[in-house]
Design a protein around this motif. Structure first.
Motif, PDB file in Angstrom:
ATOM      1  N   ALA A   1     -11.007  17.902  30.257  1.00 28.20           N
ATOM      2  CA  ALA A   1      -9.802  17.072  30.144  1.00 28.20           C
ATOM      3  C   ALA A   1      -8.576  17.894  29.751  1.00 28.20           C
ATOM      4  CB  ALA A   1     -10.033  15.966  29.118  1.00 28.20           C
ATOM      5  N   GLY A   2      -8.747  19.208  29.560  1.00 22.23           N
ATOM      6  CA  GLY A   2      -7.630  20.063  29.207  1.00 22.23           C
ATOM      7  C   GLY A   2      -7.184  19.940  27.767  1.00 22.23           C
ATOM      8  N   LEU A   3      -8.086  19.476  26.890  1.00 22.35           N
ATOM      9  CA  LEU A   3      -7.738  19.274  25.483  1.00 22.35           C
ATOM     10  C   LEU A   3      -8.083  20.512  24.660  1.00 22.35           C
ATOM     11  CD1 LEU A   3      -9.145  15.651  25.077  1.00 22.35           C
ATOM     12  CD2 LEU A   3      -6.732  16.300  25.166  1.00 22.35           C
ATOM     13  N   GLN A   4      -7.229  20.844  23.722  1.00 19.26           N
ATOM     14  CA  GLN A   4      -7.537  21.891  22.747  1.00 19.26           C
ATOM     15  C   GLN A   4      -8.110  21.208  21.509  1.00 19.26           C
ATOM     16  OE1 GLN A   4      -3.824  24.026  22.283  1.00 19.26           O
ATOM     17  NE2 GLN A   4      -4.431  25.494  23.849  1.00 19.26           N
ATOM     18  N   TYR A   5      -9.134  21.798  20.933  1.00 22.67           N
ATOM     19  CA  TYR A   5      -9.853  21.089  19.883  1.00 22.67           C
ATOM     20  C   TYR A   5     -10.461  22.054  18.877  1.00 22.67           C
ATOM     21  CZ  TYR A   5     -13.873  22.538  22.644  1.00 22.67           C
ATOM     22  OH  TYR A   5     -14.804  23.287  23.323  1.00 22.67           O
ATOM     23  N   GLU A   6     -10.838  21.481  17.740  1.00 23.36           N
ATOM     24  CA  GLU A   6     -11.603  22.178  16.715  1.00 23.36           C
ATOM     25  C   GLU A   6     -12.934  21.446  16.551  1.00 23.36           C
ATOM     26  OE1 GLU A   6     -10.577  24.904  15.323  1.00 23.36           O
ATOM     27  OE2 GLU A   6      -8.445  24.877  15.889  1.00 23.36           O
ATOM     28  N   THR A   7     -13.981  22.180  16.202  1.00 22.67           N
ATOM     29  CA  THR A   7     -15.277  21.557  15.932  1.00 22.67           C
ATOM     30  C   THR A   7     -15.757  21.944  14.545  1.00 22.67           C
ATOM     31  OG1 THR A   7     -16.710  23.337  16.730  1.00 22.67           O
ATOM     32  CG2 THR A   7     -15.878  21.786  18.366  1.00 22.67           C
ATOM     33  N   VAL A   8     -16.449  21.000  13.911  1.00 29.62           N
ATOM     34  CA  VAL A   8     -17.106  21.276  12.635  1.00 29.62           C
ATOM     35  C   VAL A   8     -18.486  20.647  12.668  1.00 29.62           C
ATOM     36  CG1 VAL A   8     -14.944  21.377  11.328  1.00 29.62           C
ATOM     37  CG2 VAL A   8     -16.158  19.197  11.521  1.00 29.62           C
ATOM     38  N   THR A   9     -19.420  21.223  11.946  1.00 26.54           N
ATOM     39  CA  THR A   9     -20.772  20.684  11.824  1.00 26.54           C
ATOM     40  C   THR A   9     -21.171  20.716  10.357  1.00 26.54           C
ATOM     41  OG1 THR A   9     -21.343  21.517  14.024  1.00 26.54           O
ATOM     42  CG2 THR A   9     -23.164  20.896  12.576  1.00 26.54           C
ATOM     43  N   ILE A  10     -21.676  19.597   9.869  1.00 23.10           N
ATOM     44  CA  ILE A  10     -22.080  19.525   8.461  1.00 23.10           C
ATOM     45  C   ILE A  10     -23.490  18.950   8.344  1.00 23.10           C
ATOM     46  CG2 ILE A  10     -19.689  19.224   7.708  1.00 23.10           C
ATOM     47  CD1 ILE A  10     -21.913  16.257   7.224  1.00 23.10           C
ATOM     48  N   GLU A  11     -24.126  19.249   7.245  1.00 27.21           N
ATOM     49  CA  GLU A  11     -25.393  18.610   6.885  1.00 27.21           C
ATOM     50  C   GLU A  11     -25.176  17.766   5.648  1.00 27.21           C
ATOM     51  OE1 GLU A  11     -28.817  20.979   6.287  1.00 27.21           O
ATOM     52  OE2 GLU A  11     -29.153  21.359   8.416  1.00 27.21           O
ATOM     53  N   SER A  12     -25.748  16.574   5.655  1.00 26.59           N
ATOM     54  CA  SER A  12     -25.674  15.696   4.496  1.00 26.59           C
ATOM     55  C   SER A  12     -26.952  14.873   4.462  1.00 26.59           C
ATOM     56  CB  SER A  12     -24.427  14.811   4.575  1.00 26.59           C
ATOM     57  OG  SER A  12     -24.288  14.036   3.395  1.00 26.59           O
TER      58      SER A  12
ATOM     59  N   THR B   1     -27.462  15.788  10.489  1.00 26.72           N
ATOM     60  CA  THR B   1     -26.428  16.725  10.919  1.00 26.72           C
ATOM     61  C   THR B   1     -25.369  15.968  11.694  1.00 26.72           C
ATOM     62  OG1 THR B   1     -28.039  18.518  11.059  1.00 26.72           O
ATOM     63  CG2 THR B   1     -25.962  18.831  12.219  1.00 26.72           C
ATOM     64  N   VAL B   2     -24.112  16.183  11.348  1.00 30.59           N
ATOM     65  CA  VAL B   2     -22.989  15.525  12.017  1.00 30.59           C
ATOM     66  C   VAL B   2     -22.079  16.590  12.599  1.00 30.59           C
ATOM     67  CG1 VAL B   2     -21.013  13.965  11.769  1.00 30.59           C
ATOM     68  CG2 VAL B   2     -23.074  13.600  10.372  1.00 30.59           C
ATOM     69  N   LYS B   3     -21.796  16.489  13.887  1.00 32.32           N
ATOM     70  CA  LYS B   3     -20.839  17.377  14.543  1.00 32.32           C
ATOM     71  C   LYS B   3     -19.618  16.558  14.934  1.00 32.32           C
ATOM     72  CE  LYS B   3     -20.160  20.651  18.322  1.00 32.32           C
ATOM     73  NZ  LYS B   3     -20.792  21.434  19.399  1.00 32.32           N
ATOM     74  N   MET B   4     -18.430  17.086  14.689  1.00 37.98           N
ATOM     75  CA  MET B   4     -17.197  16.348  14.957  1.00 37.98           C
ATOM     76  C   MET B   4     -16.213  17.232  15.717  1.00 37.98           C
ATOM     77  SD  MET B   4     -14.836  14.257  12.192  1.00 37.98           S
ATOM     78  CE  MET B   4     -16.111  13.005  11.967  1.00 37.98           C
ATOM     79  N   LEU B   5     -15.547  16.629  16.700  1.00 37.18           N
ATOM     80  CA  LEU B   5     -14.485  17.280  17.451  1.00 37.18           C
ATOM     81  C   LEU B   5     -13.166  16.597  17.127  1.00 37.18           C
ATOM     82  CD1 LEU B   5     -17.119  17.870  19.230  1.00 37.18           C
ATOM     83  CD2 LEU B   5     -15.530  18.086  21.147  1.00 37.18           C
ATOM     84  N   ALA B   6     -12.130  17.395  16.867  1.00 34.76           N
ATOM     85  CA  ALA B   6     -10.796  16.855  16.604  1.00 34.76           C
ATOM     86  C   ALA B   6      -9.780  17.632  17.433  1.00 34.76           C
ATOM     87  CB  ALA B   6     -10.454  16.956  15.119  1.00 34.76           C
ATOM     88  N   GLU B   7      -8.771  16.935  17.905  1.00 32.35           N
ATOM     89  CA  GLU B   7      -7.738  17.579  18.710  1.00 32.35           C
ATOM     90  C   GLU B   7      -6.902  18.526  17.843  1.00 32.35           C
ATOM     91  OE1 GLU B   7      -4.596  16.332  22.208  1.00 32.35           O
ATOM     92  OE2 GLU B   7      -4.928  14.927  20.559  1.00 32.35           O
ATOM     93  N   ARG B   8      -6.704  19.715  18.351  1.00 34.25           N
ATOM     94  CA  ARG B   8      -5.898  20.696  17.629  1.00 34.25           C
ATOM     95  C   ARG B   8      -4.458  20.189  17.514  1.00 34.25           C
ATOM     96  NH1 ARG B   8      -6.913  26.311  20.099  1.00 34.25           N
ATOM     97  NH2 ARG B   8      -8.963  25.879  19.192  1.00 34.25           N
ATOM     98  N   ARG B   9      -3.844  20.444  16.434  1.00 33.83           N
ATOM     99  CA  ARG B   9      -2.462  20.082  16.095  1.00 33.83           C
ATOM    100  C   ARG B   9      -2.328  18.611  15.712  1.00 33.83           C
ATOM    101  NH1 ARG B   9       2.008  22.518  20.021  1.00 33.83           N
ATOM    102  NH2 ARG B   9       3.271  21.886  18.217  1.00 33.83           N
ATOM    103  N   THR B  10      -2.788  17.664  16.557  1.00 35.17           N
ATOM    104  CA  THR B  10      -2.617  16.251  16.202  1.00 35.17           C
ATOM    105  C   THR B  10      -3.672  15.770  15.219  1.00 35.17           C
ATOM    106  OG1 THR B  10      -4.024  15.331  17.948  1.00 35.17           O
ATOM    107  CG2 THR B  10      -1.723  15.813  18.528  1.00 35.17           C
ATOM    108  N   GLY B  11      -4.865  16.367  15.257  1.00 38.60           N
ATOM    109  CA  GLY B  11      -5.956  15.908  14.410  1.00 38.60           C
ATOM    110  C   GLY B  11      -6.640  14.649  14.907  1.00 38.60           C
ATOM    111  N   ARG B  12      -6.308  14.193  16.122  1.00 40.22           N
ATOM    112  CA  ARG B  12      -6.955  12.979  16.647  1.00 40.22           C
ATOM    113  C   ARG B  12      -8.450  13.221  16.821  1.00 40.22           C
ATOM    114  NH1 ARG B  12      -7.581  10.703  22.306  1.00 40.22           N
ATOM    115  NH2 ARG B  12      -6.729  12.689  23.036  1.00 40.22           N
ATOM    116  N   LEU B  13      -9.260  12.273  16.374  1.00 42.61           N
ATOM    117  CA  LEU B  13     -10.707  12.358  16.572  1.00 42.61           C
ATOM    118  C   LEU B  13     -11.013  12.328  18.059  1.00 42.61           C
ATOM    119  CD1 LEU B  13     -13.577  12.339  15.285  1.00 42.61           C
ATOM    120  CD2 LEU B  13     -13.504   9.838  15.521  1.00 42.61           C
ATOM    121  N   LEU B  14     -11.893  13.229  18.509  1.00 32.97           N
ATOM    122  CA  LEU B  14     -12.270  13.281  19.919  1.00 32.97           C
ATOM    123  C   LEU B  14     -13.734  12.941  20.158  1.00 32.97           C
ATOM    124  CD1 LEU B  14     -10.428  16.532  21.107  1.00 32.97           C
ATOM    125  CD2 LEU B  14      -9.698  14.148  21.371  1.00 32.97           C
ATOM    126  N   GLY B  15     -14.601  13.199  19.188  1.00 31.91           N
ATOM    127  CA  GLY B  15     -16.006  12.902  19.411  1.00 31.91           C
ATOM    128  C   GLY B  15     -16.860  13.200  18.198  1.00 31.91           C
TER     129      GLY B  15
END
Length: 457
Positions: A356-367, A381-395
């Motif tokens: 989709a041409g999106l720039q993003y950051e990923t994080v993975t945590i254990e809880s 384990t939870v993995k999360m994607l957020a849009e770079r700069r805006t911080g919008r949740l992506l997945g």
């Protein structure tokens, strides 16, 4: 003068549409004729693996409404009748009675197409041998159960490792079979990113299943009696007394294609927000035969889920009956399990975001699913994607034990409302030690995602 509604397909979308239209208009205003080529209506295909595995006692528990119940609501439901041609210009459909072979035309004022999806059945040598089963309908489920009862075998091969594949692997394990899963992908569950799919692979292996990844099935081998005896890849053979196919589905849209109705890149019908087929005011479509808008990527997708099909049916029935409703789209939420492992996802994977041409950051945590000191707390384990700069949740993707899977609903709501990960950290979620740590795992991931977005600029 009354109008006539014709419905093609007697499962979730089709009969939900017919039922809702009947609630809004009586038989004096609207005649409803529905065609279903199978033996059952309004059934849960999603429940078939749990019926096969013994969690559901019998077939009838998966049937929400029988043909007789639909007919009692003044719906002319014609079972074992397949629509073979759609004449859009003449506003009529041709149907064949599968018992007698007789064919006839039925005119319509309004039409609902709810033809569902068909299982992918690769054109391999031996694919139609006795003992090889798909699992799309209740008839399929019964046929598989009959084979399991008749063969009393010990070895099963599941071809494919998506939702149906892993669920059927569990069902066969519960029935005492030694299970091999042959998967063309590098990891099971291609709906997850590879790092999360690897966790599913390790868990299935730990449950005693043989996982064969990066393997393409080349043929089904049979014995002297003609029955399946093994599944072959380029490099090996895997003995099998029964084979279950779980390689996905495609929209069942050959009727629509032949009639010139608009189809998307995935082969599904294209509709507007009210589920009308684009360019056709008197034709609606819903369920597994349509493509839907992904609210995160903005692209059309094909997602075969009963949740969507039932919503489509309600909206279509409202439109047919003179009311109004819309289906804005989906965020791609799904949850499944294999034995005690829960698997969930919503929104975009990394490759979806890249496409989709999106720039993003990923994080993975254990809880943990509960406060760490509370009995029964299980790691997730939870993995999360957020849009770079805006911080919008992506997945979001979640893999864990009891209490993990349905946490994905938090993320589904956040995606639907276009929340940022920073906004998510302030969500007022329920807390008590038996249900969650003080910081819910999804919020822990959101906090880490906030930090990643800030670091990434």
């Amino acid at each position: 003068m009354s109008e006539r509604l014709v419905v093609i397909g007697g499962d979730a979308a089709g009969m939900s549409a017919a039922s809702q239209a009947r609630r809004l208009k009586g038989p004096d205003e609207l005649e409803i004729v529905a065609f279903e080529r199978g033996h059952f209506t309004s059934f849960s295909a999603c429940g078939i693996p749990y019926w096969v595995g013994g969690d559901v006692a019998g077939r009838d528990e998966l049937i929400a409404r029988s043909p007789e119940e639909h007919r009692a609501r003044d719906i002319d439901l014609r079972m074992r009748t397949e629509v073979t041609e759609l004449d859009v210009e003449g506003r009529r459909v041709r149907a064949r009675d599968l018992e007698s072979g007789e064919e006839s035309w039925t005119a319509y004022d309004k039409l609902v197409i709810a033809t569902g999806a068909r299982p992918i059945r690769p054109p391999l040598p031996g694919i139609d041998a006795p003992g090889v089963h798909g699992v799309q309908t209740l008839d399929d489920g019964q046929a598989l159960l009959d084979t399991l009862e008749a063969t009393r075998g010990e070895r099963a091969v599941v071809v494919g490792a998506g939702y149906i594949g892993v669920e059927m692997a569990e069902a066969l394990c519960k029935r005492g079979y030694t299970v091999t899963v042959v998967n063309r992908g590098a990891q099971p569950m291609s709906t997850l990113d590879p790092d999360m799919g690897r966790m599913v692979n390790d868990a299935m292996t730990g449950l005693g299943m043989e996982m064969v990844n990066d393997a393409e099935v080349t043929k089904i081998l049979t014995g002297e009696d003609g029955r399946v005896r093994a599944v072959a890849t380029e490099n090996a053979e895997y003995p099998a007394d029964v084979v279950v196919l779980g390689v996905g589905v495609r929209p069942e849209t050959e009727l629509a294609r032949a009639a010139g109705l608009p189809l998307g890149q995935h082969g599904g019908l294209l509709t507007d927000l009210a589920m009308r087929v684009r360019g056709h005011e008197n034709i609606w479509a819903g369920g597994d035969c349509v493509e839907v808008l992904d609210l995160v990527s903005g692209r059309e997708r094909h997602i075969a889920l009963g949740t969507h099909a039932n919503k489509h049916g309600q909206i279509i029935g409202s439109g047919v009956g003179g009311d109004y409703g819309t289906f804005p789209g989906v965020v791609g939420t799904a949850v499944s399990k294999v034995c005690d492992l829960e698997i969930a996802r919503t929104g975009l994977r990394e490759k979806d975001a890249q496409a989709a041409g999106l720039q993003y950051e990923t994080v993975t945590i254990e809880s943990t699913s509960r406060a760490g000191y509370y009995p029964g707390a299980a790691v997730m384990t939870v993995k999360m994607l957020a849009e770079r700069r805006t911080g919008r949740l992506l997945g979001v993707q979640i893999v864990g034990r009891e209490g993990a899977g349905k946490r994905v609903d938090i993320a589904a709501v956040a995606l639907t409302t276009r929340m940022t990960v920073e906004q998510m950290t302030a969500l007022d979620l329920g807390y008590a030690p038996p249900f969650s740590p003080v910081w819910d795992p999804v919020l822990v991931a959101a906090r880490k995602a906030v930090a990643a977005v800030r670091k990434g600029g």
